[in-house]
Design an enzyme around this catalytic site. Structure first.
Site, PDB file in Angstrom:
ATOM      1  N   CYS A  84      45.640  36.885  53.383  1.00  0.00           N
ATOM      2  CA  CYS A  84      44.465  36.649  52.559  1.00  0.00           C
ATOM      3  C   CYS A  84      44.309  37.837  51.610  1.00  0.00           C
ATOM      4  O   CYS A  84      44.209  38.981  52.075  1.00  0.00           O
ATOM      5  CB  CYS A  84      43.246  36.536  53.474  1.00  0.00           C
ATOM      6  SG  CYS A  84      41.684  36.437  52.601  1.00  0.00           S
ATOM      7  N   CYS A 100      45.190  34.151  45.298  1.00  0.00           N
ATOM      8  CA  CYS A 100      44.475  33.746  46.518  1.00  0.00           C
ATOM      9  C   CYS A 100      45.413  32.796  47.246  1.00  0.00           C
ATOM     10  O   CYS A 100      46.034  31.930  46.611  1.00  0.00           O
ATOM     11  CB  CYS A 100      43.177  33.036  46.150  1.00  0.00           C
ATOM     12  SG  CYS A 100      42.397  32.145  47.534  1.00  0.00           S
TER      13      CYS A 100
END
Ligand code: DGL
Length: 281
Positions: A82, A196
């Site tokens: 992440c 992302c």
């Protein structure tokens, strides 16, 4: 280190976590690079999205998940799959778990700057990633090499997480339009960085918005290679231990909706798997 410790570490799994299903794009690259390694994947969907939350929330969640992975799965390495959690928490994780090799992910600005022909590059990421000191420093280090147009994408990871195709399409079109002109001509963005880990799952929709010629860059493969390097240096790869009879397995857990993660696994990893519902505090 004793021999038995060494063998135990080779057979131990690699922990991987994200705020939700996005980290599956990194797990896909990890499984391709390290097919004999066992993995444990945690989707923290019950506490997502991370991208619009403050650092203290993300640091607390990253800590809780790392502790859980160490205590319940005895992981030998951790992959923070992440970008937002890497930016907010990786430094603290490394300080607080000094024995654990930890690999993070950052938007692929460096490869974008070297590979772009027009030297105009678009970057999509969460607000949290773009506002982080880590990202600002990365951007500043490359300012003289290319022109970057950065776009915070509020709500996009959440729409992908919920598999909301209509919202995903609308947000992708809206954000890319706001960034300017994509294409191969001088002054146009010929490269789009997916900053992302959720965004690779919107690749078709994004291509429809910016054109097929634009090159997309994501960070999964470099993370997988770095994970291999760290384990290899310690002789902790599964292949460096005693032969393991069973096939490498992946265990999945979520703090949110198990069905949602199960469908994402089937769709993006082409596999069926049980998903445990977890309360990680
Ligand atoms: N997948 C995460 C990332 O790479 C963030 C998604 C979220 O906002 O929770 O940044």
């Amino acid at each position: 280190m004793t021999n038995s410790t060494q063998l135990r570490q080779c057979a131990d799994p690699i922990g991987v976590f994200d705020s939700g299903v996005g980290g599956l794009s990194v797990l896909r690259a990890l499984r391709a690079e390290l097919p004999l390694e066992p993995f444990v994947y945690i989707a923290d969907s019950g506490h997502a999205p991370y991208g619009e939350r403050d650092d203290s929330h993300i640091i607390a969640r990253s800590h809780a998940i790392t502790r859980y992975l160490l205590e319940h799965h005895h992981i030998k390495a951790l992959v923070v799959a992440c970008n937002t959690a890497t930016a907010a928490a990786i430094q603290r994780l490394r300080q607080d778990f000094p024995e654990l090799p930890i690999v993070g992910i950052e938007p692929a600005l460096k490869p974008a700057a070297s590979n772009s022909k027009t030297k105009h590059i678009g970057v999509l990421a969460t607000r949290g990633t773009l506002n982080s000191e880590k990202f600002r420093a990365l951007l500043a280090s490359l300012q003289d090499q290319a022109h970057f147009v950065v776009q915070p994408c509020d709500g996009l990871a959440d729409a992908i997480e919920r598999d909301d195709a209509i919202k995903t399409e609308a947000l992708c079109a809206y954000f890319t339009r706001a960034m300017g002109q994509f294409g191969l001509n001088p002054g146009e963005m010929d490269t789009l960085v997916l900053g992302c880990t959720h965004y690779p799952f919107a690749i078709d929709v994004l291509h429809a918005s910016v054109g097929e010629a634009v090159v997309f860059l994501e960070g999964g493969a470099p993370v997988a290679r770095q994970t291999r390097r760290l384990l290899e240096a310690r002789s902790w790869l599964a292949t460096q231990g005693a032969p393991v009879a069973r096939a490498a397995s992946t265990v999945f857990g979520t703090t949110g909706n198990a069905g949602q993660l199960q469908s994402a696994i089937a769709r993006w990893l082409q596999m069926t798997s049980d998903v445990q519902t977890l309360s990680i505090t």
